[in-house]
Design a protein around this motif. Sequence first.
Motif, PDB file in Angstrom:
ATOM      1  N   ALA A 229      29.944-131.749   9.570  1.00 45.14           N
ATOM      2  CA  ALA A 229      28.928-132.474   8.806  1.00 45.14           C
ATOM      3  C   ALA A 229      28.041-131.501   8.036  1.00 45.14           C
ATOM      4  N   THR A 230      27.671-130.405   8.681  1.00 48.67           N
ATOM      5  CA  THR A 230      26.846-129.394   8.010  1.00 48.67           C
ATOM      6  C   THR A 230      27.607-128.768   6.847  1.00 48.67           C
ATOM      7  N   GLU A 231      28.901-128.543   7.048  1.00 44.44           N
ATOM      8  CA  GLU A 231      29.728-127.994   5.968  1.00 44.44           C
ATOM      9  C   GLU A 231      29.764-128.947   4.774  1.00 44.44           C
ATOM     10  N   ALA A 232      29.885-130.252   5.047  1.00 50.33           N
ATOM     11  CA  ALA A 232      29.887-131.241   3.963  1.00 50.33           C
ATOM     12  C   ALA A 232      28.552-131.224   3.228  1.00 50.33           C
ATOM     13  N   ALA A 233      27.452-131.125   3.980  1.00 43.49           N
ATOM     14  CA  ALA A 233      26.125-131.065   3.356  1.00 43.49           C
ATOM     15  C   ALA A 233      26.008-129.837   2.460  1.00 43.49           C
ATOM     16  N   GLU A 234      26.548-128.717   2.923  1.00 46.09           N
ATOM     17  CA  GLU A 234      26.501-127.481   2.126  1.00 46.09           C
ATOM     18  C   GLU A 234      27.315-127.618   0.843  1.00 46.09           C
ATOM     19  N   LYS A 235      28.460-128.291   0.925  1.00 45.75           N
ATOM     20  CA  LYS A 235      29.282-128.492  -0.269  1.00 45.75           C
ATOM     21  C   LYS A 235      28.579-129.404  -1.270  1.00 45.75           C
ATOM     22  N   ILE A 236      27.889-130.418  -0.749  1.00 50.14           N
ATOM     23  CA  ILE A 236      27.124-131.301  -1.632  1.00 50.14           C
ATOM     24  C   ILE A 236      26.027-130.504  -2.332  1.00 50.14           C
ATOM     25  N   GLN A 237      25.337-129.670  -1.565  1.00 50.86           N
ATOM     26  CA  GLN A 237      24.289-128.828  -2.150  1.00 50.86           C
ATOM     27  C   GLN A 237      24.867-127.872  -3.190  1.00 50.86           C
ATOM     28  N   GLU A 238      26.021-127.301  -2.889  1.00 51.13           N
ATOM     29  CA  GLU A 238      26.658-126.369  -3.820  1.00 51.13           C
ATOM     30  C   GLU A 238      26.996-127.069  -5.136  1.00 51.13           C
ATOM     31  N   SER A 239      27.460-128.308  -5.037  1.00 51.66           N
ATOM     32  CA  SER A 239      27.798-129.066  -6.247  1.00 51.66           C
ATOM     33  C   SER A 239      26.569-129.334  -7.103  1.00 51.66           C
ATOM     34  N   MET A 240      25.402-129.414  -6.470  1.00 53.60           N
ATOM     35  CA  MET A 240      24.178-129.717  -7.204  1.00 53.60           C
ATOM     36  C   MET A 240      23.661-128.528  -7.999  1.00 53.60           C
ATOM     37  N   LYS A 241      24.245-127.348  -7.802  1.00 54.22           N
ATOM     38  CA  LYS A 241      23.817-126.187  -8.583  1.00 54.22           C
ATOM     39  C   LYS A 241      24.192-126.345 -10.051  1.00 54.22           C
ATOM     40  N   LEU A 242      25.211-127.173 -10.292  1.00 50.25           N
ATOM     41  CA  LEU A 242      25.560-127.503 -11.671  1.00 50.25           C
ATOM     42  C   LEU A 242      24.655-128.639 -12.133  1.00 50.25           C
ATOM     43  N   ARG A 243      24.324-128.662 -13.378  1.00 49.66           N
ATOM     44  CA  ARG A 243      23.453-129.716 -13.892  1.00 49.66           C
ATOM     45  C   ARG A 243      24.168-131.066 -13.891  1.00 49.66           C
ATOM     46  N   ILE A 244      23.372-132.127 -13.735  1.00 54.09           N
ATOM     47  CA  ILE A 244      23.905-133.482 -13.811  1.00 54.09           C
ATOM     48  C   ILE A 244      24.084-133.846 -15.282  1.00 54.09           C
ATOM     49  N   HIS A 245      25.284-134.216 -15.656  1.00 47.07           N
ATOM     50  CA  HIS A 245      25.567-134.579 -17.045  1.00 47.07           C
ATOM     51  C   HIS A 245      25.499-136.095 -17.197  1.00 47.07           C
ATOM     52  N   LEU A 246      24.627-136.546 -18.065  1.00 44.37           N
ATOM     53  CA  LEU A 246      24.433-137.968 -18.295  1.00 44.37           C
ATOM     54  C   LEU A 246      25.366-138.467 -19.393  1.00 44.37           C
ATOM     55  N   GLU A 247      25.493-139.775 -19.483  1.00 44.21           N
ATOM     56  CA  GLU A 247      26.406-140.367 -20.465  1.00 44.21           C
ATOM     57  C   GLU A 247      25.995-140.077 -21.899  1.00 44.21           C
ATOM     58  N   ASP A 248      24.692-139.841 -22.111  1.00 43.68           N
ATOM     59  CA  ASP A 248      24.235-139.573 -23.478  1.00 43.68           C
ATOM     60  C   ASP A 248      24.368-138.100 -23.857  1.00 43.68           C
ATOM     61  N   GLY A 249      24.970-137.300 -22.965  1.00 44.72           N
ATOM     62  CA  GLY A 249      25.213-135.898 -23.274  1.00 44.72           C
ATOM     63  C   GLY A 249      24.196-134.934 -22.706  1.00 44.72           C
ATOM     64  N   ARG A 250      23.073-135.435 -22.234  1.00 42.31           N
ATOM     65  CA  ARG A 250      22.061-134.548 -21.664  1.00 42.31           C
ATOM     66  C   ARG A 250      22.506-134.004 -20.309  1.00 42.31           C
ATOM     67  N   ALA A 251      22.027-132.799 -19.990  1.00 48.09           N
ATOM     68  CA  ALA A 251      22.316-132.176 -18.700  1.00 48.09           C
ATOM     69  C   ALA A 251      20.989-131.853 -18.021  1.00 48.09           C
ATOM     70  N   LEU A 252      20.771-132.420 -16.840  1.00 45.29           N
ATOM     71  CA  LEU A 252      19.502-132.245 -16.141  1.00 45.29           C
ATOM     72  C   LEU A 252      19.696-131.472 -14.845  1.00 45.29           C
ATOM     73  N   PRO A 253      18.772-130.562 -14.522  1.00 50.35           N
ATOM     74  CA  PRO A 253      18.822-129.895 -13.218  1.00 50.35           C
ATOM     75  C   PRO A 253      18.322-130.857 -12.135  1.00 50.35           C
ATOM     76  N   VAL A 254      19.103-131.041 -11.099  1.00 42.22           N
ATOM     77  CA  VAL A 254      18.742-131.959 -10.016  1.00 42.22           C
ATOM     78  C   VAL A 254      19.028-131.267  -8.688  1.00 42.22           C
ATOM     79  N   SER A 255      18.118-131.422  -7.735  1.00 47.42           N
ATOM     80  CA  SER A 255      18.334-130.841  -6.407  1.00 47.42           C
ATOM     81  C   SER A 255      18.167-131.912  -5.340  1.00 47.42           C
TER      82      SER A 255
END
Length: 295
Positions: A229-255
């Motif tokens: 479970a901790t490993e899964a949480a770490e992978k989720i956190q690792e994925s969040m290092k990339l910006r969230i790309h929205l449908e309108d093309g914007r990329a937002l930093p989210v943690s």
Amino acid sequence: MRVLIVNKEECERQKIRSLVIPIGKEFIYASTGEDALRVLQEKEGNNVPVQLMVTDLELQGELDGLNLALETNRQLEYPPYMVLTSRYHLEREKWKWTTKDWAQFMAVFRKPINVYGFRIAINVVRNAMRREEELAIHRFDSLTGLLTRQTAEKKLRRIKDAPFSILFIDIDFFNQINKEHGRHSAGDGVLKAVAGIIESHVSPRRGDIISRWGGDEYFVCMMTTLPHATEAAEKIQESMKLRIHLEDGRALPVSLSIGVATRRGPESWEDVFKRADEGLYTAKQSGKSCIKVAA
């Protein structure tokens, strides 16, 4: 409607199919009770449950039609409607125990099948399915497609003695995202994107439960021990290092902030969740964007 036809004879499967065609859109076939149960579990795990099962009493393998009905009712959260066929007369006393706690419609037909009566039964199923479709909208969150809190709690109450761990996840500074970028143009997009990231690291097929708990909070129950479970949480956190790309093309930093807790002995899911919530609170107080495992 998704229909599972269980019969050891191919010709019989096709006969049943011809009777169910008016309401069936997808047909799945099995010749043994074991194969049928596996299909039912896989489909439900993928959130595309079988809605009608037509099974013969006599099947290959150890599970006959009656025991298949019993196991289906025991193991599935949303058992399908059931129609049973048999070349023998079944006294009601012999099969009513199977339907004692049966929430769905069940009918038994002696072969050769009375086509008129069978079609009446199918119409009963069709009308019941229409009512269920109206209720189904309450099972899933309309924005993210994840389970609602109410549906998740229902699933959690079915967990018995299996080990499990809970991840309680919160989007950091979500109110600020809404304020600066707009709720509908950015906030909703972030909620959907985070849901997708969480889903990519969790497996409903093995019984994991993923829910939008409310607002910007997500609840994950993983049928596994703390290290995984901790490993899964770490992978989720690792994925969040990339910006969230929205449908309108914007990329937002989210943690994200994540609290993790695992079951200790016979603890209820509420007890484990309470500790995961405490872990999330600690993560928030520790500067956010981190994982805290509850003691």
